[in-house]
Design a protein around this motif. Structure first.
Motif, PDB file in Angstrom:
ATOM      1  N   ILE A   1       0.842  -1.082   0.013  1.00 17.27           N
ATOM      2  CA  ILE A   1       0.031  -0.050   0.078  1.00 17.27           C
ATOM      3  C   ILE A   1       0.720   1.150  -0.122  1.00 17.27           C
ATOM      4  O   ILE A   1       1.952   1.411   0.791  1.00 17.27           O
ATOM      5  N   GLN A   2       0.462   2.355  -0.797  1.00 13.56           N
ATOM      6  CA  GLN A   2       1.251   3.491  -0.632  1.00 13.56           C
ATOM      7  C   GLN A   2       0.526   4.469   0.211  1.00 13.56           C
ATOM      8  O   GLN A   2      -0.758   4.532   0.480  1.00 13.56           O
ATOM      9  N   ILE A   3       1.300   5.088   1.259  1.00 12.26           N
ATOM     10  CA  ILE A   3       0.972   6.150   1.949  1.00 12.26           C
ATOM     11  C   ILE A   3       1.328   7.428   1.809  1.00 12.26           C
ATOM     12  O   ILE A   3       2.698   7.724   1.854  1.00 12.26           O
ATOM     13  N   LYS A   4       0.686   8.537   1.926  1.00 17.26           N
ATOM     14  CA  LYS A   4       0.897   9.694   1.647  1.00 17.26           C
ATOM     15  C   LYS A   4       0.757  10.421   3.056  1.00 17.26           C
ATOM     16  O   LYS A   4      -0.184  10.320   3.841  1.00 17.26           O
ATOM     17  N   TYR A   5       1.890  11.423   3.167  1.00 15.85           N
ATOM     18  CA  TYR A   5       2.165  12.118   4.682  1.00 15.85           C
ATOM     19  C   TYR A   5       2.311  13.540   4.182  1.00 15.85           C
ATOM     20  O   TYR A   5       2.636  13.970   3.206  1.00 15.85           O
ATOM     21  N   ALA A   6       1.804  14.257   5.423  1.00 19.44           N
ATOM     22  CA  ALA A   6       1.847  15.754   5.277  1.00 19.44           C
ATOM     23  C   ALA A   6       1.591  16.370   6.647  1.00 19.44           C
ATOM     24  O   ALA A   6       0.845  15.780   7.310  1.00 19.44           O
ATOM     25  N   PHE A   7       2.243  17.467   6.631  1.00 24.94           N
ATOM     26  CA  PHE A   7       1.929  18.547   8.091  1.00 24.94           C
ATOM     27  C   PHE A   7       1.642  19.820   7.725  1.00 24.94           C
ATOM     28  O   PHE A   7       2.217  20.129   6.615  1.00 24.94           O
ATOM     29  N   VAL A   8       0.703  20.371   8.381  1.00 25.92           N
ATOM     30  CA  VAL A   8       0.306  21.788   7.936  1.00 25.92           C
ATOM     31  C   VAL A   8       1.433  22.907   8.873  1.00 25.92           C
ATOM     32  O   VAL A   8       1.198  23.959   8.504  1.00 25.92           O
ATOM     33  N   ASN A   9       2.268  22.206   9.740  1.00 27.01           N
ATOM     34  CA  ASN A   9       3.024  23.190  10.509  1.00 27.01           C
ATOM     35  C   ASN A   9       2.297  24.000  11.191  1.00 27.01           C
ATOM     36  O   ASN A   9       2.641  25.283  11.544  1.00 27.01           O
ATOM     37  N   SER A  10       1.104  23.832  11.895  1.00 29.42           N
ATOM     38  CA  SER A  10       0.310  24.546  12.823  1.00 29.42           C
ATOM     39  C   SER A  10      -0.499  23.550  13.662  1.00 29.42           C
ATOM     40  O   SER A  10      -0.940  22.326  12.894  1.00 29.42           O
ATOM     41  N   TRP A  11      -0.955  23.934  14.728  1.00 33.23           N
ATOM     42  CA  TRP A  11      -1.793  22.816  15.532  1.00 33.23           C
ATOM     43  C   TRP A  11      -3.433  23.473  15.019  1.00 33.23           C
ATOM     44  O   TRP A  11      -4.487  22.703  15.309  1.00 33.23           O
ATOM     45  N   TRP A  12      -3.651  24.416  14.238  1.00 29.57           N
ATOM     46  CA  TRP A  12      -4.817  24.790  13.669  1.00 29.57           C
ATOM     47  C   TRP A  12      -4.944  25.696  12.396  1.00 29.57           C
ATOM     48  O   TRP A  12      -4.513  26.762  12.577  1.00 29.57           O
ATOM     49  N   ASP A  13      -4.918  24.960  11.299  1.00 32.65           N
ATOM     50  CA  ASP A  13      -4.900  25.568  10.160  1.00 32.65           C
ATOM     51  C   ASP A  13      -5.768  24.963   9.086  1.00 32.65           C
ATOM     52  O   ASP A  13      -5.231  24.076   8.364  1.00 32.65           O
ATOM     53  N   PRO A  14      -7.174  25.081   9.279  1.00 28.47           N
ATOM     54  CA  PRO A  14      -8.087  23.991   8.431  1.00 28.47           C
ATOM     55  C   PRO A  14      -7.594  24.429   7.057  1.00 28.47           C
ATOM     56  O   PRO A  14      -8.091  23.702   5.876  1.00 28.47           O
ATOM     57  N   VAL A  15      -7.254  25.888   6.353  1.00 26.85           N
ATOM     58  CA  VAL A  15      -7.093  25.941   5.227  1.00 26.85           C
ATOM     59  C   VAL A  15      -6.013  25.136   4.678  1.00 26.85           C
ATOM     60  O   VAL A  15      -5.887  24.404   3.626  1.00 26.85           O
ATOM     61  N   LYS A  16      -4.635  25.100   5.254  1.00 27.89           N
ATOM     62  CA  LYS A  16      -3.739  24.398   4.678  1.00 27.89           C
ATOM     63  C   LYS A  16      -3.984  22.852   4.980  1.00 27.89           C
ATOM     64  O   LYS A  16      -3.827  21.997   4.067  1.00 27.89           O
ATOM     65  N   ALA A  17      -4.646  22.490   5.827  1.00 28.66           N
ATOM     66  CA  ALA A  17      -5.486  21.089   6.054  1.00 28.66           C
ATOM     67  C   ALA A  17      -5.992  20.476   4.798  1.00 28.66           C
ATOM     68  O   ALA A  17      -5.774  19.358   4.207  1.00 28.66           O
ATOM     69  N   GLY A  18      -7.029  21.394   4.452  1.00 30.38           N
ATOM     70  CA  GLY A  18      -7.701  21.087   3.277  1.00 30.38           C
ATOM     71  C   GLY A  18      -7.067  21.152   1.977  1.00 30.38           C
ATOM     72  O   GLY A  18      -7.221  20.356   1.139  1.00 30.38           O
ATOM     73  N   GLU A  19      -6.059  21.998   1.792  1.00 39.02           N
ATOM     74  CA  GLU A  19      -4.987  21.690   0.532  1.00 39.02           C
ATOM     75  C   GLU A  19      -4.287  20.472   0.616  1.00 39.02           C
ATOM     76  O   GLU A  19      -4.135  20.098  -0.491  1.00 39.02           O
ATOM     77  N   GLU A  20      -3.979  20.321   1.624  1.00 35.84           N
ATOM     78  CA  GLU A  20      -3.095  19.029   1.941  1.00 35.84           C
ATOM     79  C   GLU A  20      -3.940  17.714   1.268  1.00 35.84           C
ATOM     80  O   GLU A  20      -3.285  16.938   0.535  1.00 35.84           O
ATOM     81  N   ALA A  21      -5.229  17.854   1.922  1.00 36.65           N
ATOM     82  CA  ALA A  21      -6.101  16.700   1.646  1.00 36.65           C
ATOM     83  C   ALA A  21      -6.330  16.480   0.135  1.00 36.65           C
ATOM     84  O   ALA A  21      -6.452  15.603  -0.445  1.00 36.65           O
ATOM     85  N   ASN A  22      -6.646  17.802  -0.417  1.00 37.35           N
ATOM     86  CA  ASN A  22      -6.960  18.021  -1.969  1.00 37.35           C
ATOM     87  C   ASN A  22      -5.858  17.092  -2.547  1.00 37.35           C
ATOM     88  O   ASN A  22      -5.785  16.498  -3.743  1.00 37.35           O
ATOM     89  N   ALA A  23      -4.240  17.649  -2.194  1.00 42.37           N
ATOM     90  CA  ALA A  23      -3.288  16.997  -2.965  1.00 42.37           C
ATOM     91  C   ALA A  23      -3.167  15.552  -2.706  1.00 42.37           C
ATOM     92  O   ALA A  23      -2.758  14.913  -3.686  1.00 42.37           O
ATOM     93  N   GLN A  24      -3.451  15.053  -1.580  1.00 39.96           N
ATOM     94  CA  GLN A  24      -3.451  13.504  -1.534  1.00 39.96           C
ATOM     95  C   GLN A  24      -4.522  13.047  -2.065  1.00 39.96           C
ATOM     96  O   GLN A  24      -4.179  11.978  -2.842  1.00 39.96           O
ATOM     97  N   ILE A  25      -5.588  13.454  -2.361  1.00 35.54           N
ATOM     98  CA  ILE A  25      -6.925  12.900  -3.241  1.00 35.54           C
ATOM     99  C   ILE A  25      -6.432  13.048  -4.697  1.00 35.54           C
ATOM    100  O   ILE A  25      -6.517  12.177  -5.361  1.00 35.54           O
TER     101      ILE A  25
END
Length: 286
Positions: A141-165
């Protein structure tokens, strides 16, 4: 989750003690949190102050002025502990492993993802356990990892999710708590700490649930021993609590999607949980 746990312990308090209602504040940083700790400590009403997550610098500034107050600290960013500053880890890597088993079984693309805040110890352990659980089902299985480098950054979290998708992920363990991309792309996601299926019933397949009952009892019993013995506070070691060490974390299926998970997958996860609990499967805290 902390407020709910406190209420449960308050109904059946340890050592026959009477627990007053919890006093709390949230969303404070910098000088504000220093002032809040000092207000609580100086009020005469608080025996234990519980800074929930990454407040070590502030505790260091405050604890010496209030040696009769017990400070109980959790979260990444610990600088040091000792005297009246107690420190513990709340490890949820074991249900993270079970989420990995679930993700690998439910993925059709053979690509799954996970997104965290900072690459901190109590984020990495969950991510690494998730990967180990997934690979126990599908070594390729392939596993994609990302960090938003903040404890709360919903915009960056959404961008990273879209990139993984976009890279093929059809299951994402969203430790950074933005599930909009899961909804927009109609994929399975997993959440941390609370049951996110209450808010995203069609997309959150599972969550690892955190409770604080065991750690609250530990703190009160430790405080009582220090005060009643006359020995005072002496935080000499950090404590660790996990699913198999105190039952503070567990996996919960999403209320809207549990019926889509095949029974044989649930059986596999139930067997894995039982092995974790009886010690025959040790999930490394990596």
């Amino acid at each position: 989750t902390m407020v709910e746990s406190y209420s449960r312990v308050q109904e059946n308090p340890p050592l026959g003690l009477t627990m007053p209602d919890l006093k709390y504040t949230e969303g404070l940083y910098g000088d504000e949190r220093d002032a809040a700790m000092r207000d609580f400590a100086g009020s005469g009403d608080c025996d234990i102050i519980w800074p929930q997550g990454g407040h070590n610098q502030t505790i260091d500034n405050v604890k010496g002025d209030f040696p009769d107050i017990m400070f109980v600290e959790i979260g990444s960013g610990m600088v040091e502990f000792g005297d009246n500053n107690y420190y513990f880890w709340h490890r949820c890597h074991e249900p993270g492993y079970l989420n990995g088993i679930l993700a690998a079984n439910m993925s059709e693309s053979g690509v799954i993802g996970t997104i965290g805040g900072f690459p901190a110890g109590d984020v990495n352990d969950i991510m690494n356990a998730y990967a180990a659980g997934a690979k126990s089902v599908n070594p390729d299985i392939q596993i994609k990892y990302a960090f938003v480098n903040s404890w709360w950054d919903p915009v960056k979290a959404g961008e990273e999710a879209n990139a993984q998708i976009a890279a093929g992920a059809d299951v994402i363990y969203q430790l950074s708590e933005n599930f909009d991309a899961c909804v927009e792309n109609d994929i399975y996601c997993m959440g941390p700490y609370i049951d996110y299926s209450e808010y995203y019933p069609d997309n959150v397949m599972s969550s690892h649930i955190a409770t604080w009952d065991a750690t609250i009892v530990w703190a009160i019993e430790t405080w009582y021993e220090a005060v009643s013995s006359g020995d005072g506070f002496n935080a000499t070691e950090e404590m660790t609590f996990s699913m198999s060490q105190g039952g503070v974390c567990d996996l919960k299926y999403g209320s809207g999607l549990e019926g889509e998970i095949p029974q044989e997958v649930k059986d596999e996860i139930a067997a894995g949980k039982q092995e974790i609990m009886d010690g025959t499967l040790v999930v490394p805290s990596n």
